[in-house]
Design a protein around this motif. Structure first.
Motif, PDB file in Angstrom:
ATOM      1  N   UNK A   4     -25.673 106.372  86.515  1.00 44.45           N
ATOM      2  CA  UNK A   4     -25.879 106.031  87.042  1.00 44.45           C
ATOM      3  C   UNK A   4     -26.702 105.633  88.329  1.00 44.45           C
ATOM      4  N   UNK A   5     -26.328 106.118  89.253  1.00 47.74           N
ATOM      5  CA  UNK A   5     -27.460 107.164  90.332  1.00 47.74           C
ATOM      6  C   UNK A   5     -28.719 107.371  89.872  1.00 47.74           C
ATOM      7  N   UNK A   6     -28.933 107.547  89.195  1.00 46.81           N
ATOM      8  CA  UNK A   6     -30.363 108.076  88.275  1.00 46.81           C
ATOM      9  C   UNK A   6     -30.733 106.903  88.519  1.00 46.81           C
ATOM     10  N   UNK A   7     -29.869 106.360  87.132  1.00 48.53           N
ATOM     11  CA  UNK A   7     -30.997 104.847  86.247  1.00 48.53           C
ATOM     12  C   UNK A   7     -30.996 103.492  87.858  1.00 48.53           C
ATOM     13  N   UNK A   8     -30.674 103.848  88.816  1.00 48.01           N
ATOM     14  CA  UNK A   8     -30.547 102.966  89.385  1.00 48.01           C
ATOM     15  C   UNK A   8     -31.988 103.275  90.339  1.00 48.01           C
ATOM     16  N   UNK A   9     -32.206 104.792  90.730  1.00 48.64           N
ATOM     17  CA  UNK A   9     -33.394 105.419  91.512  1.00 48.64           C
ATOM     18  C   UNK A   9     -34.732 104.698  90.593  1.00 48.64           C
ATOM     19  N   UNK A  10     -34.054 105.475  89.466  1.00 47.12           N
ATOM     20  CA  UNK A  10     -35.326 104.353  88.371  1.00 47.12           C
ATOM     21  C   UNK A  10     -35.909 103.093  88.255  1.00 47.12           C
ATOM     22  N   UNK A  11     -34.796 102.164  88.377  1.00 43.01           N
ATOM     23  CA  UNK A  11     -34.896 100.999  88.441  1.00 43.01           C
ATOM     24  C   UNK A  11     -35.407 100.490  89.611  1.00 43.01           C
ATOM     25  N   UNK A  39     -23.946 104.911  96.905  1.00 48.25           N
ATOM     26  CA  UNK A  39     -25.406 105.599  97.619  1.00 48.25           C
ATOM     27  C   UNK A  39     -26.539 104.276  95.857  1.00 48.25           C
ATOM     28  N   UNK A  40     -25.335 104.454  95.038  1.00 51.46           N
ATOM     29  CA  UNK A  40     -25.634 103.473  93.716  1.00 51.46           C
ATOM     30  C   UNK A  40     -26.083 102.092  93.900  1.00 51.46           C
ATOM     31  N   UNK A  41     -24.782 102.063  94.584  1.00 54.58           N
ATOM     32  CA  UNK A  41     -24.565 100.114  94.911  1.00 54.58           C
ATOM     33  C   UNK A  41     -25.815 100.027  96.283  1.00 54.58           C
ATOM     34  N   UNK A  42     -25.660 100.831  97.182  1.00 50.66           N
ATOM     35  CA  UNK A  42     -27.140 100.448  97.459  1.00 50.66           C
ATOM     36  C   UNK A  42     -28.349 100.437  96.881  1.00 50.66           C
ATOM     37  N   UNK A  43     -28.756 101.192  96.564  1.00 48.75           N
ATOM     38  CA  UNK A  43     -29.404 101.504  95.690  1.00 48.75           C
ATOM     39  C   UNK A  43     -30.081 100.334  94.587  1.00 48.75           C
ATOM     40  N   UNK A  44     -29.073  99.314  93.816  1.00 41.32           N
ATOM     41  CA  UNK A  44     -29.113  98.392  93.427  1.00 41.32           C
ATOM     42  C   UNK A  44     -28.873  97.014  94.071  1.00 41.32           C
ATOM     43  N   UNK A  45     -28.893  97.135  95.275  1.00 41.46           N
ATOM     44  CA  UNK A  45     -29.010  96.207  95.827  1.00 41.46           C
ATOM     45  C   UNK A  45     -30.102  95.924  96.619  1.00 41.46           C
ATOM     46  N   UNK A  46     -31.265  97.219  97.339  1.00 41.95           N
ATOM     47  CA  UNK A  46     -32.803  96.924  97.273  1.00 41.95           C
ATOM     48  C   UNK A  46     -33.189  96.572  96.645  1.00 41.95           C
ATOM     49  N   UNK A  47     -32.645  97.057  95.015  1.00 38.22           N
ATOM     50  CA  UNK A  47     -33.616  97.015  93.621  1.00 38.22           C
ATOM     51  C   UNK A  47     -33.726  95.344  94.108  1.00 38.22           C
ATOM     52  N   UNK A  48     -33.034  94.629  94.085  1.00 40.20           N
ATOM     53  CA  UNK A  48     -32.232  92.933  93.788  1.00 40.20           C
ATOM     54  C   UNK A  48     -32.366  92.367  94.793  1.00 40.20           C
ATOM     55  N   UNK A  49     -33.261  93.214  96.297  1.00 42.45           N
ATOM     56  CA  UNK A  49     -33.774  92.507  96.844  1.00 42.45           C
ATOM     57  C   UNK A  49     -35.755  92.315  96.430  1.00 42.45           C
ATOM     58  N   UNK A  50     -36.128  93.459  96.685  1.00 45.64           N
ATOM     59  CA  UNK A  50     -37.203  94.033  95.793  1.00 45.64           C
ATOM     60  C   UNK A  50     -37.731  92.492  95.362  1.00 45.64           C
ATOM     61  N   UNK A  51     -37.165  92.469  93.874  1.00 44.71           N
ATOM     62  CA  UNK A  51     -36.764  91.411  92.751  1.00 44.71           C
ATOM     63  C   UNK A  51     -36.819  89.886  93.462  1.00 44.71           C
ATOM     64  N   UNK A  52     -36.657  89.599  95.173  1.00 46.81           N
ATOM     65  CA  UNK A  52     -36.183  88.689  94.909  1.00 46.81           C
ATOM     66  C   UNK A  52     -37.783  88.024  95.694  1.00 46.81           C
ATOM     67  N   UNK A  53     -38.354  89.453  96.206  1.00 54.47           N
ATOM     68  CA  UNK A  53     -39.856  89.117  97.016  1.00 54.47           C
ATOM     69  C   UNK A  53     -41.081  88.153  96.268  1.00 54.47           C
ATOM     70  N   UNK A  54     -40.963  87.918  94.678  1.00 57.20           N
ATOM     71  CA  UNK A  54     -42.096  87.300  94.271  1.00 57.20           C
ATOM     72  C   UNK A  54     -42.139  85.327  94.707  1.00 57.20           C
ATOM     73  N   UNK A  55     -40.411  85.554  94.791  1.00 56.18           N
ATOM     74  CA  UNK A  55     -40.233  83.190  93.841  1.00 56.18           C
ATOM     75  C   UNK A  55     -38.694  83.306  95.186  1.00 56.18           C
TER      76      UNK A  55
END
Length: 175
Positions: A4-11, A39-55
């Motif tokens: 899950x951590x590797x997957x979160x890093x890639x995403x 660490x994995x939870x924080x990566x997922x949170x960060x990814x979700x924030x990046x996904x919010x940037x455009x809209x």
């Protein structure tokens, strides 16, 4: 632990660099307890924030600011630096350029002190574009007195690397 951590890093990397990635929520398997799970939870949170940037850049700013606040007193300087880099991207996406530059100047000064020339460049297109604006401000004598001093050579090196990276990417695109 599974992966899950590797997957979160890639995403996270794909989203931050605005590359096509896995669908939202594709890797929501259970997390291990302790440090790897956090660490994995924080990566997922960060990814979700990046996904919010455009809209939804306003919501991205709120979420990034909350993340910075949570990390302020945890004694984790690298995680705080990463959260501030995300905040810069969110502020920039929301059109809050002055706030983004203020935050960017502070994290750029920390990076200069530590010799971290890649950290800001790895922040994605919004961070790199704002870094170029900061460089213009520095060379154009528009550097604000409230911003920390950053060596000109450090910023110039980062801008040179950014140009080299972008020209290398352009050279690899199919014709």
């Amino acid at each position: 632990f599974g992966l899950p951590r590797l997957s979160a890093h890639v995403d996270n990397e794909r989203t931050r660099l605005e590359l096509p990635g896995a669908p939202v929520g594709a890797h929501e398997e259970a997390l291990p307890d302790g440090g790897p799970g956090e660490i994995t939870a924080q990566l997922r949170d960060e990814t979700e924030i990046y996904r919010l940037l455009p809209d939804q850049p306003g919501l991205a700013c709120e979420s990034a600011e909350a993340w910075v606040q949570r990390l302020q007193h945890q004694g984790r300087p690298r995680a705080l630096l990463r959260a501030n880099r995300l905040l810069v991207a969110a502020l920039s996406a929301a059109g809050r350029t002055d706030d983004a530059k203020q935050t960017m100047a502070h994290i750029a000064a920390q990076c200069a002190d530590r010799g971290m020339t890649r950290f800001l460049l790895d922040g994605g297109p919004r961070v790199v574009a704002l870094l170029a604006e900061l460089c213009d401000d520095l060379h154009g004598h528009r550097w604000l007195s409230t911003w920390p001093v950053i060596p000109v050579a450090f910023i110039d090196t980062m801008i040179g690397q950014a140009k080299s990276i972008s020209s290398g990417v352009a050279d690899q695109r199919p014709i």
